[in-house]
Write a protein that holds these residues in place. Structure first.
Motif, short mmCIF file in Angstrom:
data_model
loop_
_atom_site.label_atom_id
_atom_site.label_comp_id
_atom_site.label_asym_id
_atom_site.label_seq_id
_atom_site.Cartn_x
_atom_site.Cartn_y
_atom_site.Cartn_z
N VAL A 103 0.84 -1.20 0.00
CA VAL A 103 0.00 0.00 0.00
C VAL A 103 0.88 1.25 0.00
N ARG A 104 0.58 2.19 -0.89
CA ARG A 104 1.32 3.45 -0.95
C ARG A 104 0.41 4.67 -0.88
N ARG A 105 -0.90 4.44 -0.89
CA ARG A 105 -1.89 5.51 -0.73
C ARG A 105 -2.96 4.97 0.21
N LEU A 106 -2.98 5.47 1.42
CA LEU A 106 -3.89 4.95 2.43
C LEU A 106 -4.95 5.99 2.78
N PHE A 107 -6.19 5.62 2.61
CA PHE A 107 -7.32 6.46 2.97
C PHE A 107 -7.91 5.93 4.27
N ILE A 108 -7.71 6.65 5.37
CA ILE A 108 -8.31 6.28 6.65
C ILE A 108 -9.68 6.94 6.71
N VAL A 109 -10.73 6.14 6.70
CA VAL A 109 -12.10 6.66 6.65
C VAL A 109 -12.74 6.47 8.02
N ASN A 110 -12.96 7.58 8.69
CA ASN A 110 -13.38 7.59 10.09
C ASN A 110 -14.86 7.91 10.24
N ALA A 111 -15.60 7.01 10.91
CA ALA A 111 -17.04 7.22 11.10
C ALA A 111 -17.40 7.52 12.55
N HIS A 112 -16.41 7.87 13.37
CA HIS A 112 -16.69 8.23 14.77
C HIS A 112 -15.92 9.51 15.10
N VAL A 113 -16.65 10.54 15.51
CA VAL A 113 -16.09 11.89 15.61
C VAL A 113 -14.82 11.94 16.45
N THR A 114 -14.84 11.35 17.65
CA THR A 114 -13.69 11.52 18.54
C THR A 114 -12.53 10.57 18.25
N ASN A 115 -12.61 9.86 17.14
CA ASN A 115 -11.42 9.18 16.63
C ASN A 115 -10.48 10.15 15.92
N ALA A 116 -10.95 11.34 15.60
CA ALA A 116 -10.23 12.22 14.69
C ALA A 116 -8.82 12.55 15.18
N ALA A 117 -8.67 12.88 16.47
CA ALA A 117 -7.35 13.28 16.97
C ALA A 117 -6.36 12.11 16.97
N PRO A 118 -6.69 10.94 17.53
CA PRO A 118 -5.73 9.84 17.46
C PRO A 118 -5.45 9.38 16.04
N LEU A 119 -6.43 9.45 15.15
CA LEU A 119 -6.17 9.06 13.77
C LEU A 119 -5.24 10.05 13.09
N ARG A 120 -5.37 11.32 13.43
CA ARG A 120 -4.42 12.30 12.88
C ARG A 120 -3.01 12.02 13.39
N SER A 121 -2.91 11.61 14.65
CA SER A 121 -1.60 11.24 15.20
C SER A 121 -1.03 10.02 14.49
N ALA A 122 -1.88 9.05 14.19
CA ALA A 122 -1.43 7.88 13.43
C ALA A 122 -0.94 8.28 12.06
N LEU A 123 -1.64 9.20 11.42
CA LEU A 123 -1.21 9.71 10.12
C LEU A 123 0.20 10.30 10.21
N GLU A 124 0.43 11.10 11.25
CA GLU A 124 1.76 11.72 11.41
C GLU A 124 2.84 10.66 11.59
N LEU A 125 2.56 9.62 12.39
CA LEU A 125 3.54 8.55 12.58
C LEU A 125 3.84 7.83 11.28
N LEU A 126 2.80 7.53 10.52
CA LEU A 126 2.99 6.78 9.28
C LEU A 126 3.76 7.61 8.25
N ARG A 127 3.48 8.89 8.15
CA ARG A 127 4.23 9.74 7.22
C ARG A 127 5.70 9.80 7.62
N ALA A 128 5.96 9.85 8.94
CA ALA A 128 7.35 9.93 9.40
C ALA A 128 8.10 8.62 9.14
N ARG A 129 7.41 7.50 9.25
CA ARG A 129 8.06 6.20 9.08
C ARG A 129 8.27 5.83 7.62
N HIS A 130 7.36 6.27 6.74
CA HIS A 130 7.37 5.84 5.35
C HIS A 130 7.24 7.06 4.46
N ASP A 131 8.35 7.53 3.95
CA ASP A 131 8.36 8.78 3.22
C ASP A 131 7.58 8.72 1.91
N ASP A 132 7.40 7.50 1.38
CA ASP A 132 6.67 7.37 0.11
C ASP A 132 5.24 6.89 0.32
#
Length: 257
Positions: A103-132
């Motif tokens: 996978v090189r393009r990941l769409f995290i689709v969130n259906a629960h409002v208060t998941n937004a902050a931890p999912l954004r943190s996960a996005l930051e971790l994944l971008r830092a670990r995998h530059d492509d």
């Protein structure tokens, strides 16, 4: 293109056909008032992402049925919550595994409002670990202006409201209890508040909004909008290229004057 139904020999070709695009649906297991089943969020995420996967060819990863639902307290049975750190770590680990599988393009689709902050943190971790690895976080209730307007029509701090109840009538009617819709209405009490309060301090029954207004027709129209708007977003993401080419992970070499 459902990940769990594909073999390891098929997935590389599946992903190659869509520039490595995959969808991760994330929901929650939590109380949704006296009139909706506790699986509402992950049932919606699963149904929406299945439809978008069919429309776009992006491969759908297994739906995550638990999320960060601490704000729903333990006043009402049914909520099984992950804390924000665990939610972040879990989604980042799923992303790592998906990356290892191509996978090189990941769409995290969130259906629960208060998941937004931890999912954004996960996005930051994944971008830092995998530059492509390109990662997008999409919140289903705000996919587009028309989808947002429908969700917020009867409450700003909505939950188990007209929109969510209508969606369940259309997508998963077995989760709905129509005979309890009228008694489930509870107003939004958050206007003008400074603090973010848990639901047990803002709602009498776990609801914010007017499920009594729900209808099958509304749910069918709203779900169709959500499928169309998410599919359009995914198609754009499959074709998108970064504004600048890859290669800026090394320190810039400054030339002396």
């Amino acid at each position: 293109m459902i990940w769990a139904e594909r073999t390891w020999t098929e997935l590389p070709g599946d992903l190659s056909a869509v520039n490595g695009a995959a969808i991760l649906p994330v929901g929650a297991t939590e109380q949704h008032g006296p009139h909706l089943g506790c699986g509402m969020d992950f049932v919606l995420a699963d149904a929406l992402c299945r439809a978008a996967s069919a429309a776009t060819g992006a491969v759908m990863l297994p739906t995550l049925p638990y999320g960060c639902s601490l704000g729903h307290s333990r006043r009402w049975p049914g909520t099984i919550a992950l804390d924000p750190v665990l939610t972040t770590q879990l989604v980042a680990a799923i992303g790592d595994g998906a990356y290892a599988s191509g996978v090189r393009r990941l769409f995290i689709v969130n259906a629960h409002v208060t998941n937004a902050a931890p999912l954004r943190s996960a996005l930051e971790l994944l971008r830092a670990r995998h530059d492509d690895l390109l990662v997008a976080l999409v919140n289903t209730a705000t996919l587009s202006e028309r989808v947002r307007a429908a969700h917020f029509a009867d409450a700003d701090d909505w939950h188990a409201n007209d929109a969510e109840t209508s969606l369940m009538l259309a997508v998963a009617p077995h989760l709905a209890r129509p005979e309890r819709f009228a008694e489930a209405d509870d107003p939004d009490r958050t206007a003008g508040l400074v603090f973010s309060h848990p639901v047990n301090r803002t709602s009498l029954n776990g609801v914010t909004g007017r499920p009594s207004l729900a209808s099958l027709a509304k749910g069918e129209e709203l779900f169709a909008w959500m499928v169309e708007d998410l599919s359009g977003l995914i198609r754009r993401g499959v074709a998108e290229t970064p504004p600048l080419p890859h290669g800026f992970d090394e320190p810039a070499q400054h030339q002396p004057k």
